[in-house]
Design an enzyme around this catalytic site. Structure first.
Site, PDB file in Angstrom:
ATOM      1  N   PRO A   1     -18.157  22.367  75.947  1.00  0.00           N
ATOM      2  CG  PRO A   1     -19.513  23.041  74.169  1.00  0.00           C
ATOM      3  CD  PRO A   1     -18.634  21.906  74.644  1.00  0.00           C
ATOM      4  CB  CYS A   2     -18.243  25.181  80.758  1.00  0.00           C
ATOM      5  SG  CYS A   2     -18.133  26.962  80.382  1.00  0.00           S
TER       6      CYS A   2
END
Length: 342
Positions: free
Chosen positions: A71-72
């Site tokens: 996840p960014c």
């Protein structure tokens, strides 16, 4: 060549690798909004829906490669920017731990450009060092997808590693001279879009699958800059939100009236509307037979905006495959031979 996909999302990266000849035998994502879309489009892949942090490494099959992008949001310039200090940011360490214990021949890691921000320098160096200590030669690059046959300006960081004992030297593919535009991607869709049902819910009467667009007000942040690209230009970055989707190129460019404030041109010959879910998918280079399953439109935009563009994924996958094949051509060792028995 069997590979494993982590943080799979709806499968943009996975589809690119499949098109390059890899086989995704096991995938993982615990976001329920992507499950039906992924299983519909990858019927031959086992999708583990558990939180990756509770999955025993022994449950993950041995494989040639591991692909995925943790996840960014923690690294994004638009997010909280806590990086590795955030719970989601620390999922990077889970990813590295799995690589170090499964020891695939290669891995591919994707994340937002913000991971290279100076505030994350120490954490990014820790990621690289940890991957090197896990036994990999590391190569990374900031890529604008527009340089790789994707009709969109979208900058992402890719880290590719090969196991040190393979003694592989890798170079990222060179940018393509040929560029793709919005006209190339979505012009044929301009006349058959439909509105969603009330409260931006899926309209089953769509003519083209997923060709429906988000309706609603525009935030002051959205109106702080131009959101329209012309037919002969690439799209802005496709966001993981219907509310923040770019405006369709049929409309005139927005007019700047003061610092950080734009308005819609009242003389535009065509109305301002957001790009549809299918148009965003086209811009992310998903084929039309890749169907996104959702009840609320925003879930569709989210899946697509979080994905790696399929064409870029395929180009990188082909480069990895060719690099491994060149190595096998030189070495012909019994260790490497199983890579190409599939």
């Amino acid at each position: 060549m069997e590979i494993v996909s982590l943080f799979s999302g709806c499968g943009g990266l996975d589809l690119g690798f499949e098109l390059a000849g890899f086989s995704i035998v096991w995938a993982n994502d615990n976001d329920k909004d992507v499950w039906e879309t992924y299983t519909r489009n990858f019927p031959g892949t086992y999708l583990d829906k558990r939180d990756l942090r509770v999955i025993p490494v022994s449950d993950i099959p041995d494989c040639v490669g591991i692909i995925g992008g943790p996840p960014c949001q923690s690294w994004s310039e638009a997010g909280n920017r806590k990086g590795i200090e955030d719970e989601r940011g620390r999922l990077v360490l889970n990813y590295i731990d799995i690589i170090s214990r499964k020891r695939p021949y290669f891995f591919l890691f994707e994340n937002v450009a913000g991971i290279l921000h100076r505030r994350h320098k120490k954490a990014f160096n820790l990621i690289l060092t940890s991957l090197e200590k896990a036994g990999y030669d590391i190569y990374y690059k900031l890529i604008d997808t527009y340089d790789y046959l994707v009709p969109q300006n979208r900058k992402r960081v890719f880290i590719i590693g090969f196991r040190k004992d393979l003694q592989i030297s890798y170079s990222f593919p060179k940018p393509f001279d040929r560029k793709k535009t919005l006209r190339d991607a979505i012009y044929d869709l301009k006349d058959n879009v439909v509105e969603p049902l009330e409260k931006n819910r899926h309209n089953p009467k769509v003519i083209v699958p997923n060709h429906e667009y988000y309706i609603g007000s525009f935030s002051s942040i959205y109106m702080s800059r131009n959101r329209v690209r012309s037919w002969n230009e690439p799209s802005f970055t496709i966001q993981a939100s219907g509310r923040h989707a770019p405006i369709h190129p049929q409309a005139n460019k927005m007019i700047k009236v003061s610092k950080d404030k734009y308005i819609f041109d009242p003389e535009s010959p065509y109305p301002y509307r957001r790009l549809s879910v299918r148009e965003c998918a086209r811009i992310q280079t998903f084929p039309d037979d890749f169907i996104f399953v959702y009840e609320k439109l925003d879930a569709g935009y989210k899946m697509i905006g979080n994905a790696v563009p399929v064409k870029l994924a395929e180009i990188l996958a082909v480069s990895i495959k060719e690099t491994l094949r060149r190595k096998i051509g030189k070495e012909r060792t019994k260790i490497l031979l199983p890579l190409f028995l599939a």
